[in-house]
Design a protein around this motif. Structure first.
Motif, short mmCIF file in Angstrom:
data_model
loop_
_atom_site.label_atom_id
_atom_site.label_comp_id
_atom_site.label_asym_id
_atom_site.label_seq_id
_atom_site.Cartn_x
_atom_site.Cartn_y
_atom_site.Cartn_z
N VAL A 69 24.31 92.76 3.30
CA VAL A 69 25.81 93.34 3.07
C VAL A 69 25.45 94.37 1.85
O VAL A 69 24.69 94.59 0.97
CB VAL A 69 26.62 92.07 2.27
N TYR A 70 26.51 95.59 2.09
CA TYR A 70 26.38 96.70 1.34
C TYR A 70 27.79 97.38 1.05
O TYR A 70 28.63 96.95 1.91
CB TYR A 70 25.49 97.80 1.84
N GLU A 71 27.85 98.25 0.36
CA GLU A 71 28.85 98.99 0.14
C GLU A 71 28.28 100.54 -0.66
O GLU A 71 27.59 100.40 -1.36
CB GLU A 71 30.00 98.34 -0.92
N LEU A 72 28.51 101.44 0.01
CA LEU A 72 28.07 102.73 -0.17
C LEU A 72 29.19 103.73 -0.31
O LEU A 72 30.15 103.94 0.60
CB LEU A 72 27.09 103.37 0.89
N VAL A 73 28.92 104.46 -1.25
CA VAL A 73 30.27 105.68 -1.75
C VAL A 73 29.58 106.78 -1.68
O VAL A 73 28.42 107.16 -2.45
CB VAL A 73 30.82 105.43 -2.69
N TYR A 74 29.78 107.84 -0.82
CA TYR A 74 29.12 109.04 -0.85
C TYR A 74 30.16 110.30 -0.60
O TYR A 74 31.35 109.97 -0.19
CB TYR A 74 28.02 109.10 0.30
N SER A 75 29.51 111.25 -0.73
CA SER A 75 30.65 112.60 -0.45
C SER A 75 29.85 113.49 0.55
O SER A 75 28.55 113.51 0.66
CB SER A 75 31.08 113.30 -1.54
N ILE A 76 30.67 114.16 1.40
CA ILE A 76 30.18 115.02 2.50
C ILE A 76 30.83 116.38 2.68
O ILE A 76 32.10 116.27 2.33
CB ILE A 76 29.74 114.37 3.68
N ILE A 77 30.27 117.47 2.97
CA ILE A 77 30.98 118.68 2.88
C ILE A 77 31.52 118.46 4.72
O ILE A 77 30.51 118.77 5.74
CB ILE A 77 30.17 119.95 2.90
N SER A 78 32.87 118.57 4.89
CA SER A 78 33.43 118.57 6.18
C SER A 78 34.67 119.58 6.52
O SER A 78 35.43 119.53 5.68
CB SER A 78 33.90 117.06 6.69
N GLY A 79 34.17 120.51 7.20
CA GLY A 79 35.25 121.50 7.26
C GLY A 79 35.57 122.36 5.78
O GLY A 79 36.62 122.81 5.63
N HIS A 80 34.40 122.83 5.30
CA HIS A 80 34.11 123.48 4.13
C HIS A 80 34.90 122.94 2.87
O HIS A 80 35.19 123.55 1.71
CB HIS A 80 35.02 124.90 4.28
N LYS A 81 35.06 121.75 3.03
CA LYS A 81 35.45 121.08 1.87
C LYS A 81 34.84 119.40 1.62
O LYS A 81 34.27 118.86 2.58
CB LYS A 81 37.16 120.51 1.81
N ARG A 82 34.85 119.09 0.45
CA ARG A 82 34.32 117.75 0.19
C ARG A 82 35.07 116.64 0.60
O ARG A 82 36.19 116.44 -0.09
CB ARG A 82 33.75 117.72 -1.28
N VAL A 83 34.56 115.72 1.37
CA VAL A 83 35.24 114.53 1.34
C VAL A 83 34.46 113.19 0.89
O VAL A 83 33.27 113.23 1.01
CB VAL A 83 35.45 114.37 3.15
#
Length: 519
Positions: free
Chosen positions: A67-81
């Motif tokens: 079981v896991y929970e992961l929070v991350y951010s990524i650049i999508s369409g020139h903005k951070r999501v």
């Protein structure tokens, strides 16, 4: 991309693991780096492997066996999501084994909209690449990044084929995921066995346009650091039978198969026959030799991925870099390099060739990169990482340096590397409140950035001593009042002890004894 938090349950020796990693402070470091430290067996490598397993399984709508929970951010369409990804069915309502939530800020992640579509279809939320590089022999990153997700997909395909009234649409989709994992891989594992592929890629591939000059400058700088290496040619050993079958195949070829077929037409070739001592059939090996001046690709990471894929399918058996250096005009191959030289070259070359604009959102998992390196290169490692990860684009020297939005996870024991680590980048893995099986990654109480190595070592790895146990025993014996040494013997030992607190103890003890005798 950047990972902000990770929770695990029942993975390897972690009954639970919790780590909150915050956000990178770009005023201090434009490059996002996470340093994992801890004693042997604390779980540094396990955390890296868990991250790899989570993404490789999720990108195929699979769930790992924990079981896991992961929070991350990524650049999508020139903005951070910001993305919350979990398989915790007790906490969330899952879609295709997963729960996905998005937000525009880290603080708002729990209140963002829930994504009901398959994660495998949300390519804009996937890491562009996941690249692992382990220095030691006992690593299982190939299983984590390739074999485990492939086995899970194959199992689902088998179950669907056996199921009565099977869903042809689902079966076709599973087979599509299988083909993507096999023939369009975005996960690469590198180690001592295939690191020479990196050297081949940096010699035979380079970007075009505005990125080319900076790329060449970095490559030349790297080779100059290792006895001024001058690459002369690259030799590839391939399975002749398999290569002929691929070239003659009438079926449509996937992208990396097509790249391999085109590659096989280059350079000078010859065939050698290898006989085995076990009496099996001789094997025909195609030797493909390409001069270092030939550029075969304008996409270095694509070229490297093609080589790794060719190895996975058994087409490519071996790669050799032949070079000359400042010490010799004789032609040498990369096996003449020391382990330290080889790993320094290959790891730094990997950083250089993965810095084009289309390499955004790459996640690097480096397990103990300081192994085999001398003190000087260990001291330069983070500095060179920043220099080689910098994108060389038009704008002049006065413009602000630009970096791809990538993240580097580094598991290390090196106190020298940690002197280049900011406090919000450094996390120690330890038991939570001393409870067996419950682990956490915590920020250090005392910053290591610019700190004395002895202080860092004492903080992280030692209860109280700062010298080897044998030296401590010998010195303590010399200072034992119950069985005192002669002054001459203590002086003899003092001549053998280096600078530091223990030498001070001996000097004070000897001075006190001489003072007592004079009184």
């Amino acid at each position: 991309m950047e990972i902000h938090s990770l929770s695990l349950e029942n993975y390897k020796h972690f009954q639970t693991f919790n780590g909150a990693f915050g956000q990178n402070d770009e005023e201090l470091s434009k490059l996002s780096i996470k340093f994992l430290v801890g004693n042997n067996g604390s779980g540094k490598t396990s955390v890296l492997q868990a991250i790899g397993l989570i993404f490789t399984r999720a990108m195929n709508d699979e769930s790992p066996g924990f079981v896991y929970e992961l929070v991350y951010s990524i650049i999508s369409g020139h903005k951070r999501v910001y993305v919350l990804l979990s398989n915790n069915s007790q906490r969330y309502s899952l879609t295709e084994r997963l729960y996905i939530q998005m937000a525009e800020s880290l603080e708002g992640i729990k209140n963002g909209p829930v994504v009901r579509e398959r994660y495998s279809e949300q390519v804009n939320l996937h890491p562009r690449r996941i690249i692992s590089f382990a220095s030691g022999p006992n690593n299982s990153f190939e299983d984590v990044l390739v074999n485990s997700p492939l086995g899970a997909i194959n199992s689902d395909i088998y179950d669907e084929l056996k199921r009565e009234g099977r869903n042809s649409g689902k079966l076709e989709y599973l087979q599509q995921l299988q083909r993507r994992l096999l023939y369009e891989p975005n996960c690469i594992n590198l180690n001592g066995e295939n690191a020479a592929f990196i050297l081949a890629a940096i010699v035979l591939a380079e970007p075009v346009g505005v990125e080319m000059e900076g790329y060449r400058t970095k490559k030349n700088r790297l080779f100059q650091m290792v006895r001024n290496i001058r690459a002369e040619l690259i030799s590839f050993e391939l399975d002749e039978v398999k290569c002929r079958q691929l070239e003659a195949s009438p079926f449509n070829k996937m992208r990396y198969e097509s790249l391999l077929v085109n590659f096989l037409q280059r350079g000078a070739r010859r065939i050698k026959v290898v006989h085995s001592l076990d009496g099996t059939m001789p094997k025909a090996i195609r030797i493909l030799t390409i001069p270092a001046g030939d550029i075969l690709s304008s996409n270095p990471m694509e070229f490297l991925t093609m080589l790794v894929t060719a190895q996975r399918f058994g087409y490519l058996l071996n790669v050799n870099l032949f070079y000359k250096n400042e010490d010799s005009e004789h032609l040498l191959d990369h096996n003449s390099l020391s382990d330290g030289e080889f790993f320094w070259l290959s790891r730094m070359a990997l950083i250089i060739l993965s810095q084009q604009e289309y390499d955004e959102n790459t996640l690097f998992l480096f397990d103990e990169p300081d192994v085999f390196l001398n003190e000087n290169w260990t001291m330069q490692f983070i500095s060179m990482l920043h220099d080689f990860a910098k994108m060389d684009l038009p704008g002049g020297e006065s413009s602000e340096p630009r970096y791809n939005r990538q993240e580097y996870w580094i598991a290390t024991h090196s106190t020298l590397i940690l002197t280049d680590a900011f406090p919000d980048q450094t996390f120690k893995i330890e038991l939570h409140s001393g409870v067996p099986g419950e682990f956490q990654a915590i920020s250090l109480d005392i910053p290591t950035f610019g700190a004395d190595r002895g202080e860092i070592s004492a903080l992280l790895f030692m209860d109280h001593e700062r010298i080897g146990e044998f030296a401590k025993q010998v010195i303590d014996k010399a200072l034992d009042e119950q069985k005192p040494y002669s002054n001459g013997r203590i002086q003899k030992m003092l001549d053998k002890v280096g600078p530091g607190y223990e030498r001070f103890r001996l000097e004070e003890y000897l001075h006190a004894r001489k003072q007592l005798r004079s009184d």
